[in-house]
Design an enzyme around this catalytic site. Structure first.
Site, PDB file in Angstrom:
ATOM      1  N   ASN A  18       0.976  -1.028  -0.051  1.00 39.63           N
ATOM      2  CA  ASN A  18       0.298   0.133   0.080  1.00 39.63           C
ATOM      3  C   ASN A  18       1.189   0.991  -0.099  1.00 39.63           C
ATOM      4  OD1 ASN A  18      -2.769  -0.975   0.477  1.00 39.63           O
ATOM      5  ND2 ASN A  18      -2.032  -1.928   2.055  1.00 39.63           N
ATOM      6  N   GLU A  19       0.412   1.774  -1.940  1.00 42.77           N
ATOM      7  CA  GLU A  19       2.395   2.962  -1.597  1.00 42.77           C
ATOM      8  C   GLU A  19       1.256   4.105  -1.140  1.00 42.77           C
ATOM      9  OE1 GLU A  19       5.244   1.676  -1.792  1.00 42.77           O
ATOM     10  OE2 GLU A  19       5.159   0.499  -3.572  1.00 42.77           O
ATOM     11  N   PRO A  20       1.858   5.586  -0.957  1.00 42.04           N
ATOM     12  CA  PRO A  20       1.613   6.658  -0.480  1.00 42.04           C
ATOM     13  C   PRO A  20       0.433   7.094  -1.448  1.00 42.04           C
ATOM     14  CG  PRO A  20       3.480   6.872  -0.191  1.00 42.04           C
ATOM     15  CD  PRO A  20       3.758   5.550  -0.444  1.00 42.04           C
TER      16      PRO A  20
END
Ligand code: F6R
Length: 652
Positions: A177-179
């Site tokens: 879950n990236e920025p």
């Protein structure tokens, strides 16, 4: 009140109220447990998981675990495997759900997470194959949405995750879950951040081969777990740990959403914790134990914060910034002068000591005027990258300098570079002689191996040999450029490194013996060693341990009776200014010569394989870092130098 289960499974827990009542953690919004050593921390995590598995098994219940990959959980899995083998911990009641998988990779790809999980855990315990769930990276594109919904439903159908294990990426990702990820996101296909791909590139041949997409559980999926433990080891995680634990939750740092969960523990080692307020600036959170080092740290911090040189700091500056205790017995004027003098005395252009000079205020002894020196270099280029200027000065100032390359460094040479040399050698052999000599077979085999597109679990010996020779050639070339005789260049080829894999073997007696023998032979007055414990694959730490173990073995012996040891830091981080005990200034010209020496390491230029966290080439990092140290000295009010190399003394 804790429930029975909490009592039985608690090793790391502290209730939110207990922990937020502590003054020192007042800036922390996630309960953080800091261990001196990551191995002990990983064991504590494994023991909590084991207690949960046993608790559930005792009640004939399934234990639903959410698992992670990456470097952080490796030691946790190792301990679980040990407990399975030695203590009968059974995984028969365990159902696992892994966080994520690269899209496009399947179980036969050695970089896939399905491969990783079997290699590190599943192949070594009695988990039932049908209880293993890992997002399938080979699902056809048009079925991904349905597949993700199925994965999410399957977790829910088992009553949700009892426990979720997490690592944290430098982007602040959990799972992938990236920025930008939302707090309520669910299992889905995502695009990987550039930084994440860079961090994970070490497992692939090149950055281009790191998949761009992945399937990951969402932040919301993770937050539904009953209990969450997130881990971080090492300095390179320090910044994101601080932002996650002390920052405001936002999609910019998905891990910070964990602040809203009511049973989460962040387990970290002291390096990863070092940016938390209670460690970085303890005077801002309560009582401080004012050792000399803490006082130096506080004064350099104050000078930096107020953008004032040390001698300009006032009583008011100290009082306004939680440092009034430093002024109980003295005024700011006296503290400033003592501090200024301390930093002034760390600076020397004579790293081997200045002959015939008063050495009472110098970092090194004047006698003996000509010292025997061993520079230990974990990889074949750390010597010039980290202390190239000092290395040159030691030679020019007439000391007998020896360099010892501790490992072959072969893993960090790319296949195409090795192929170039192997083909060259093969053609040269044919050119020089009609008869095939014994090496020709080696070249033939290596060329065949290097030309295929095969992924090796273990890099074959023929390839490693050629790669090691390339690095030897580069290292000796840099030494010759400095005027060091070949006889003073030593290659230890420590066996722990020679696994043909990124993961190394544990340190053995044979490793220590090699170091010990050299010290006994040279009888050094000075040893330089890499005290940098932040390199990506832990090699520096093992090399450092080998030296300290060798010194222990030589305790009381003639070989080290007049020996001092200085630590330098590798390419990744410099010592914080207050820890520096010897600062060796470099002129612009000396800096250029250092650059030339680094250039001799051709195989490490232009697309370094294991760059770690930053994309600059090694010579750039070295220069930037040395210039930055010089600038910091200057900002404290000391003389302005072009660049400075920094060292810290290690007492043994
Ligand atoms: C792995 C995962 C990632 C890693 C993170 C940290 O399944 O989902 O979030 O936990 O990238 O990786 P390491 O532990 O290698 O620093």
């Amino acid at each position: 009140m804790m429930t029975t289960m909490e009592k039985e499974t608690t090793t790391l827990r502290m209730t939110k109220n207990q922990w937020s009542a502590l003054e020192s953690t007042k800036f922390e919004k996630i309960h953080s447990d800091v261990f001196a050593d990551s191995a002990d921390a990983a064991k504590a995590v494994a023991h909590e998981i084991a207690a949960l598995i046993r608790y559930k098994s005792g009640r004939n219940q399934k234990c639903v675990l959410g698992l992670a990959t990456g470097s952080s959980p490796i030691k946790v899995y190792k301990e679980l495997v040990r407990m399975h083998r030695e203590e009968g911990l059974s995984f028969k009641n365990v159902v696992c759900f892994n966080l994520d998988e690269y899209y496009g990779l399947g179980k036969d790809d050695v970089q896939s997470y399905v491969y990783f999980m079997h290699d590190h855990l599943f192949n070594h315990v009695d988990i039932l194959p049908e209880n293993i769930n890992i997002p399938d990276g080979t699902v056809p594109y048009n079925q991904v949405i349905n597949y993700c919904a199925y994965y999410e439903d399957k977790i829910d159908s088992l009553g949700g995750l009892d426990f979720q294990l997490l690592g944290i990426g430098r982007t602040g990702h959990i799972g992938f879950n990236e920025p930008g990820s939302k707090e309520n996101s669910t299992t889905r296909m995502v695009t990987l951040d550039y930084l994440t791909r860079l961090d994970n590139a070490f497992a692939f041949d090149s950055m281009n081969e790191v998949p761009k997409k992945a399937i990951t559980m969402g932040v919301g999926t993770i937050l539904k777990a009953s209990r969450i433990v997130i881990m971080a080891w090492g300095l390179k995680k320090a910044e994101i740990v601080e932002r996650t634990v002390e920052g405001a939750p936002s999609p910019d740092i998905p891990a910070a959403f964990l602040q809203s969960h009511n049973d989460v523990t962040f387990v970290m080692d002291t390096l990863a914790a070092s940016d938390l307020t209670r460690f970085k600036t303890p005077w801002l959170v309560g009582d401080t134990v004012w050792t000399q080092e803490v006082a130096r740290k506080a004064v350099t911090w104050l000078s930096d914060r107020l953008n004032k040189s040390i001698l300009k700091l006032t009583d008011r500056d100290y009082n306004d910034n939680g440092m009034s205790e430093l002024l109980i017995e003295r005024s700011a004027y006296d503290v400033n002068i003592a501090m200024f003098n301390y930093f002034q005395h760390t600076i020397t252009g004579w790293p081997g000591g200045k002959p015939n000079a008063d050495d009472s205020q110098r970092p090194e002894r004047a006698q003996p005027a000509k010292k025997r020196v061993i520079i230990f270099s974990p990889h074949p280029d750390d010597d010039v990258i980290s202390m190239g200027g000092t290395f040159l000065r030691l030679i020019e100032q007439g000391h007998e300098v020896h360099v010892a390359y501790q490992t072959s460094g072969n893993i960090a040479v790319s296949d195409h570079e090795a192929l170039l040399y192997a083909e060259f050698a093969q053609q040269l052999t044919g050119f020089l002689s009609d008869e095939k000599d014994s090496n020709a077979a080696l070249f033939d085999k290596a060329i065949k191996l290097l030309s295929g597109k095969k992924q090796y679990k273990v890099v074959p010996e023929e390839i490693r040999k050629i790669k090691a020779l390339i690095r030897r050639g580069e290292a000796v070339s840099a030494c010759r450029y400095y005027g060091l005789p070949d006889s003073q260049v030593h290659y230890l080829d420590m066996p722990f490194y020679e696994t043909g894999k990124i993961e190394k073997a544990p340190i053995s007696k044979a490793d220590v013996k090699l170091v010990q023998n050299l010290i006994e032979e040279i009888k050094p007055h000075q040893i330089y060693a890499a005290g940098d414990l932040a390199d990506p694959h832990g090699t520096h730490k093992v090399c450092f341990d080998a030296i300290t173990m060798a010194l222990k073995g030589l305790k009381g012996k003639e070989a080290i009776k007049d020996c001092w040891m200085w630590l330098y830091r590798g390419a990744w981080h410099e010592y914080p200014i207050h820890e520096i005990e010897m600062a060796v200034p470099l002129s612009p010209d000396q800096l250029l010569r250092k650059r030339e020496a680094i250039f001799r390491h051709q195989s490490q230029k232009d697309g370094v394989m294991f760059q770690g966290e930053d994309s600059r080439e090694f010579w750039q990092r070295a220069e930037d870092r040395n210039k930055e140290t010089a600038a910091k000295y200057n900002e404290l009010g000391l003389s302005e130098y072009e660049a400075i190399e920094a060292f810290k003394r290690y007492q043994f």
